[in-house]
Design a protein around this motif. Structure first.
Motif, PDB file in Angstrom:
ATOM      1  N   GLU A  48       0.844  -1.195   0.000  1.00 41.84           N
ATOM      2  CA  GLU A  48       0.000   0.000   0.000  1.00 41.84           C
ATOM      3  C   GLU A  48       0.881   1.247   0.000  1.00 41.84           C
ATOM      4  OE1 GLU A  48      -3.799   1.939   2.399  1.00 41.84           O
ATOM      5  OE2 GLU A  48      -2.845   0.095   3.114  1.00 41.84           O
ATOM      6  N   VAL A  49       0.478   2.198  -0.827  1.00 42.73           N
ATOM      7  CA  VAL A  49       1.202   3.463  -0.933  1.00 42.73           C
ATOM      8  C   VAL A  49       0.362   4.555  -0.286  1.00 42.73           C
ATOM      9  CG1 VAL A  49       2.204   5.160  -2.511  1.00 42.73           C
ATOM     10  CG2 VAL A  49       2.270   2.719  -3.089  1.00 42.73           C
ATOM     11  N   SER A  50       0.956   5.325   0.585  1.00 41.79           N
ATOM     12  CA  SER A  50       0.271   6.437   1.226  1.00 41.79           C
ATOM     13  C   SER A  50       1.313   7.488   1.577  1.00 41.79           C
ATOM     14  CB  SER A  50      -0.459   5.980   2.491  1.00 41.79           C
ATOM     15  OG  SER A  50      -1.129   7.060   3.104  1.00 41.79           O
ATOM     16  N   ALA A  51       1.289   8.600   0.854  1.00 39.43           N
ATOM     17  CA  ALA A  51       2.282   9.653   1.061  1.00 39.43           C
ATOM     18  C   ALA A  51       1.619  11.007   0.874  1.00 39.43           C
ATOM     19  CB  ALA A  51       3.444   9.495   0.079  1.00 39.43           C
ATOM     20  N   VAL A  52       1.994  11.960   1.700  1.00 41.82           N
ATOM     21  CA  VAL A  52       1.462  13.322   1.626  1.00 41.82           C
ATOM     22  C   VAL A  52       2.641  14.280   1.674  1.00 41.82           C
ATOM     23  CG1 VAL A  52       0.007  15.058   2.710  1.00 41.82           C
ATOM     24  CG2 VAL A  52      -0.677  12.656   2.771  1.00 41.82           C
ATOM     25  N   GLY A  53       2.639  15.239   0.768  1.00 38.94           N
ATOM     26  CA  GLY A  53       3.681  16.255   0.747  1.00 38.94           C
ATOM     27  C   GLY A  53       3.121  17.573   0.271  1.00 38.94           C
ATOM     28  N   GLY A  54       2.811  18.463   1.193  1.00 38.99           N
ATOM     29  CA  GLY A  54       2.228  19.745   0.809  1.00 38.99           C
ATOM     30  C   GLY A  54       0.856  19.557   0.200  1.00 38.99           C
ATOM     31  N   SER A  87      -0.748  14.396  -2.640  1.00 39.96           N
ATOM     32  CA  SER A  87      -0.935  13.149  -1.897  1.00 39.96           C
ATOM     33  C   SER A  87      -1.018  12.005  -2.889  1.00 39.96           C
ATOM     34  CB  SER A  87      -2.209  13.203  -1.041  1.00 39.96           C
ATOM     35  OG  SER A  87      -3.362  13.195  -1.854  1.00 39.96           O
ATOM     36  N   LEU A  88      -0.401  10.895  -2.531  1.00 36.73           N
ATOM     37  CA  LEU A  88      -0.378   9.710  -3.381  1.00 36.73           C
ATOM     38  C   LEU A  88      -0.847   8.514  -2.565  1.00 36.73           C
ATOM     39  CD1 LEU A  88       0.497   8.650  -6.230  1.00 36.73           C
ATOM     40  CD2 LEU A  88       2.662   7.983  -5.171  1.00 36.73           C
ATOM     41  N   SER A  89      -1.789   7.777  -3.115  1.00 35.41           N
ATOM     42  CA  SER A  89      -2.297   6.581  -2.450  1.00 35.41           C
ATOM     43  C   SER A  89      -2.493   5.492  -3.487  1.00 35.41           C
ATOM     44  CB  SER A  89      -3.623   6.878  -1.737  1.00 35.41           C
ATOM     45  OG  SER A  89      -4.607   7.312  -2.666  1.00 35.41           O
ATOM     46  N   GLY A  90      -2.753   4.288  -3.003  1.00 39.18           N
ATOM     47  CA  GLY A  90      -2.997   3.179  -3.907  1.00 39.18           C
ATOM     48  C   GLY A  90      -2.142   1.983  -3.568  1.00 39.18           C
ATOM     49  N   PHE A  91      -1.829   1.181  -4.606  1.00 36.29           N
ATOM     50  CA  PHE A  91      -1.093  -0.058  -4.410  1.00 36.29           C
ATOM     51  C   PHE A  91      -0.067  -0.222  -5.526  1.00 36.29           C
ATOM     52  CE2 PHE A  91      -5.282  -0.473  -2.588  1.00 36.29           C
ATOM     53  CZ  PHE A  91      -5.033  -1.006  -1.333  1.00 36.29           C
ATOM     54  N   ARG A 131       8.532  18.900 -12.198  1.00 38.59           N
ATOM     55  CA  ARG A 131       9.666  18.273 -11.515  1.00 38.59           C
ATOM     56  C   ARG A 131       9.307  17.899 -10.081  1.00 38.59           C
ATOM     57  NH1 ARG A 131      14.794  17.109 -11.889  1.00 38.59           N
ATOM     58  NH2 ARG A 131      16.159  17.231 -10.063  1.00 38.59           N
ATOM     59  N   ALA A 132       8.575  18.769  -9.399  1.00 37.68           N
ATOM     60  CA  ALA A 132       8.188  18.481  -8.020  1.00 37.68           C
ATOM     61  C   ALA A 132       7.272  17.263  -7.971  1.00 37.68           C
ATOM     62  CB  ALA A 132       7.497  19.690  -7.404  1.00 37.68           C
ATOM     63  N   VAL A 133       6.349  17.168  -8.928  1.00 38.08           N
ATOM     64  CA  VAL A 133       5.438  16.016  -8.978  1.00 38.08           C
ATOM     65  C   VAL A 133       6.225  14.735  -9.245  1.00 38.08           C
ATOM     66  CG1 VAL A 133       3.542  14.960 -10.254  1.00 38.08           C
ATOM     67  CG2 VAL A 133       3.450  17.381  -9.675  1.00 38.08           C
ATOM     68  N   HIS A 134       7.162  14.803 -10.188  1.00 40.82           N
ATOM     69  CA  HIS A 134       7.980  13.628 -10.515  1.00 40.82           C
ATOM     70  C   HIS A 134       8.743  13.139  -9.291  1.00 40.82           C
ATOM     71  CE1 HIS A 134      11.535  11.425 -11.926  1.00 40.82           C
ATOM     72  NE2 HIS A 134      10.839  11.132 -13.023  1.00 40.82           N
ATOM     73  N   GLN A 135       9.401  14.048  -8.593  1.00 38.18           N
ATOM     74  CA  GLN A 135      10.195  13.659  -7.440  1.00 38.18           C
ATOM     75  C   GLN A 135       9.329  13.130  -6.302  1.00 38.18           C
ATOM     76  OE1 GLN A 135      13.020  13.375  -9.148  1.00 38.18           O
ATOM     77  NE2 GLN A 135      14.051  13.913  -7.230  1.00 38.18           N
ATOM     78  N   PHE A 136       8.153  13.727  -6.126  1.00 42.63           N
ATOM     79  CA  PHE A 136       7.256  13.264  -5.068  1.00 42.63           C
ATOM     80  C   PHE A 136       6.807  11.834  -5.329  1.00 42.63           C
ATOM     81  CE2 PHE A 136       2.827  12.707  -3.644  1.00 42.63           C
ATOM     82  CZ  PHE A 136       3.018  12.819  -2.274  1.00 42.63           C
ATOM     83  N   VAL A 137       6.377  11.560  -6.559  1.00 44.33           N
ATOM     84  CA  VAL A 137       5.917  10.208  -6.900  1.00 44.33           C
ATOM     85  C   VAL A 137       7.077   9.223  -6.822  1.00 44.33           C
ATOM     86  CG1 VAL A 137       4.978   8.775  -8.755  1.00 44.33           C
ATOM     87  CG2 VAL A 137       4.017  11.044  -8.328  1.00 44.33           C
ATOM     88  N   PHE A 138       8.223   9.606  -7.361  1.00 42.27           N
ATOM     89  CA  PHE A 138       9.390   8.724  -7.359  1.00 42.27           C
ATOM     90  C   PHE A 138       9.783   8.321  -5.937  1.00 42.27           C
ATOM     91  CE2 PHE A 138      14.058   8.780  -6.725  1.00 42.27           C
ATOM     92  CZ  PHE A 138      14.367   7.581  -7.332  1.00 42.27           C
ATOM     93  N   HIS A 139       9.917   9.305  -5.054  1.00 48.72           N
ATOM     94  CA  HIS A 139      10.368   9.008  -3.689  1.00 48.72           C
ATOM     95  C   HIS A 139       9.303   8.251  -2.890  1.00 48.72           C
ATOM     96  CE1 HIS A 139      14.231  10.991  -3.784  1.00 48.72           C
ATOM     97  NE2 HIS A 139      13.696  12.070  -4.338  1.00 48.72           N
ATOM     98  N   ALA A 140       8.026   8.554  -3.145  1.00 51.57           N
ATOM     99  CA  ALA A 140       6.961   7.852  -2.425  1.00 51.57           C
ATOM    100  C   ALA A 140       6.962   6.365  -2.759  1.00 51.57           C
ATOM    101  CB  ALA A 140       5.608   8.470  -2.747  1.00 51.57           C
ATOM    102  N   ILE A 141       7.078   6.030  -4.053  1.00 54.89           N
ATOM    103  CA  ILE A 141       7.090   4.623  -4.468  1.00 54.89           C
ATOM    104  C   ILE A 141       8.385   3.955  -4.040  1.00 54.89           C
ATOM    105  CG2 ILE A 141       6.885   3.036  -6.403  1.00 54.89           C
ATOM    106  CD1 ILE A 141       4.369   4.599  -5.882  1.00 54.89           C
TER     107      ILE A 141
END
Length: 622
Positions: free
Chosen positions: A219-225, A228-232, A308-318
């Motif tokens: 499960e993925v759950s991350a919030v940054g400012g 937010s990213l959720s899912g599997f 770029r901010a979106v890319h880095q957020f998704v990359f680091h969350a996963i």
């Protein structure tokens, strides 16, 4: 000369249909999105002949008022936006107001709707635009028949019924995944395919992706400012040969975005095998003002204001989720089936210790004397009744001779005398991977933990440990082991040139090379972690890769690939007999290593067989 004239409304809509209505699935997408925007809590879809013959979508939403039915079939008529500010903050699935007009221009279309509070429903014919009273309890029914009946040239481009149905099914799944609170049903040629009651996101994912996906995903759950990213996201062991199990949603809208795809792919670097593709269902939520959804007629692509901010957020969350070593969990779960046991082991999921290579691996004065003779630094926490002092000494002895050939052994099952108890009765002191019992054929380590049997591929596990430590060491100044006798090996003229050209790159990695003859190189120093690796074999492989890429690219983009090669050649090989303390030391190092569930090539490093599975296999209690 040609005369400029205004196109008829029908022709304009038919031209627009070429962009909006590519196939039956495109029609289904637009109508389903309208149903969701209308606040529907139940949607029923009926298809005939893959949607080419008929697409009927019924919902229980707010409906359309009688006086607005005709307007709903006009181009750029919508209730969802009114101003530019609305467009920049659009929160609905649809908003362009051209889909129904385009659909009605290329298919026999009718809309029956009963607005909230109306005494009865009204039906409008898409061709004649005639209104007539109708019977309907609530909501809207859109009926689209004979797609492209009046544009036969376009109909020729449609595929077989099975293919067009598959596209419709995929479109249905996308909408259903993004709105689990909406009950949905899909029928094809009178047969119910999906019946999905309102449910939780996890239950909806399991219903459409399968229980096996959910069991082998994290499960993925991350919030940054504002993000937010959720899912599997699936574990590498559940990878696919194609991208058919990849679903990414931005504010509830399914998108195919190169930036997001690249971010996810990068997160799976080092743990995905070959050309395999990960499976995932991910939901990115952000302020609508931060994403432009009006860049594609079918709204399948988006543009981010801060890409770029979106890319880095998704990359680091996963990456953070995938980096959690399953070997470190203190409460392992029972695998659902023996056929997927390697995923069960990988699915324990805990926060990995990302700093173990710093303080925990500081060697004692006695251990430092062995530093040049061990393939990886050792961190051995005091756990259970294991005699760690003796294990440490035995482990260092093993490291010093990890690459010596084994002779005179049939390698059936290797066990070593040891004072360390193989079975630990104190469950609170049992590490996640348990304690070693034996070695099988010089390849696998058998261990017992609190839930059952653990099976470890010692080469794959050691390879991952070495790789992660090499990355950590290279970020600083690598510890170098100077060879008492330089390793001399023959090379080709190309390899000699590559060694000369990439001297700085090799030095940064801890290698010191010098010519020893016209076609010979001498290795005088190597990274301490690889002091016992087969030097000639390793250097030939590195030089082969260095020949193909510029040095600058090697230092950046290909650095990790070179380190993976070094780790693979530096890892302990098969048929190396280990004692129980040595095996236990390897298990403890796995528990302290990120991504220890897979080797550098994406293969699993260990698997778990629970007592329940073993009892079921041997029919105990039956």
């Amino acid at each position: 000369m040609p005369v400029i004239h205004r196109l008829s409304d029908l022709l304009v809509n038919q031209i627009a249909a070429g962009e909006v209505v590519e196939r039956p699935a495109s029609v289904l997408k637009e109508v389903l999105e309208n149903a969701v925007d209308a606040g529907a809590r139940a949607i029923e879809v009926q298809l005939e002949q893959g949607g080419v013959r008929r697409i009927r979508v019924a919902d229980d939403g707010c409906g359309i008022a009688r006086d607005e039915l005709a307007l709903a079939l006009e181009r750029h008529a919508t209730s969802k936006i009114s101003t530019l500010d609305d467009l920049e903050h659009v929160g609905t699935m649809g908003f362009r107001g051209e889909a129904l007009a385009a659909i009605a221009a290329v298919a026999r279309t009718s809309i029956t709707s009963r607005a909230t509070g109306a005494s009865h429903a009204w039906c409008i014919d898409g061709s004649e635009r005639s209104l007539s009273p109708a019977a309907l309890n609530q909501g809207t029914v859109v009926d689209v028949a004979d797609l492209y009946y009046n544009t036969p040239a376009r109909r020729k481009f449609l595929k077989t019924e099975a293919t067009e149905y598959a596209h419709c099914d995929d479109m249905f799944r996308r909408i259903a995944l993004s709105h689990p609170d909406v009950g949905m049903q899909l029928s094809h040629n009178g047969r119910v395919i999906h019946r999905l009651p309102p449910s939780t996101p996890a239950a909806r994912v399991a219903a459409l992706m399968g229980d096996d996906f959910l069991q082998q995903a994290r499960e993925v759950s991350a919030v940054g400012g504002i993000l937010s990213l959720s899912g599997f996201a699936s574990l590498p062991a559940y990878s696919r040969a194609s991208r058919d199990a990849q679903f990414f949603f931005v504010n509830g809208r399914y998108v195919r975005d190169k930036l997001l795809t690249h971010a996810v792919r990068q997160a799976y670097t080092d743990i995905l095998h070959g050309n395999r593709h990960p499976a995932y269902v991910l939901f990115l939520e952000l302020d609508p003002a931060g994403v432009d959804v009006n860049v594609h007629p079918a709204k399948i692509e988006v543009r981010f204001r801060e890409s770029r901010a979106v890319h880095q957020f998704v990359f680091h969350a996963i990456r953070r989720v995938l980096a959690e070593s399953g070997a470190g969990r203190t409460e392992p779960q029972t695998s659902p089936s023996p056929s997927a046991t390697h995923a069960q082991g990988a699915g324990f999921g805990v926060a990995a210790n990302t700093t173990h290579a710093a303080s925990a691996n500081t060697p004692s004065s006695e251990q430092q004397s062995h530093a040049g003779a061990r393939p990886w630094p050792q961190s051995m926490p005091q756990q259970g009744r294991l005699a760690m002092d003796s294990a440490s000494r035995a482990y260092l002895d093993f490291a010093a001779s990890a690459h010596t050939p084994v002779t005179g052994s049939d390698n059936k099952v290797a066990t070593a005398p040891s004072t360390t108890p193989a079975t630990v009765t104190d469950h609170d002191g049992t590490p996640p991977l348990g304690f070693a019992l034996a070695q099988l054929h010089g390849v696998y380590i058998l261990a017992q933990n609190r839930t059952g049997l653990v099976l470890v591929d010692m080469h794959a596990a050691h390879e991952r440990i070495l790789y992660e430590k090499l990355k950590t060491v290279l970020d600083g100044r690598p510890s170098v082991q100077r060879l008492l006798i330089p390793a001399v090996f023959s090379v080709s003229a190309k390899d000699m040139a590559a060694a000369e050209e990439c001297t700085e790159v090799l030095s940064a990695m801890g290698f010191e090379l010098a010519p020893a003859g016209p076609q010979e190189l001498a290795v005088r120093s190597v990274p301490a972690l690889l002091a016992n690796a087969p030097i000639a074999e390793l250097m030939r492989k590195l030089l082969e890769e260095l020949r193909e890429y510029p040095a600058s690219e090697v230092v950046t983009a290909r650095r990790n690939e070179l380190l993976a090669t070094m780790a693979c050649h530096g890892a302990v090989r098969a048929n190396r007999q280990l004692t129980l303390p040595e095996m236990n030391a390897l298990l403890r190092d796995m528990e302290a290593t990120e991504r220890a569930d897979q080797c550098n090539h994406g293969r699993p490093t260990w698997t778990q067989f629970s007592m329940h599975e073993l009892d079921r296999f041997f029919m105990r209690g039956q």
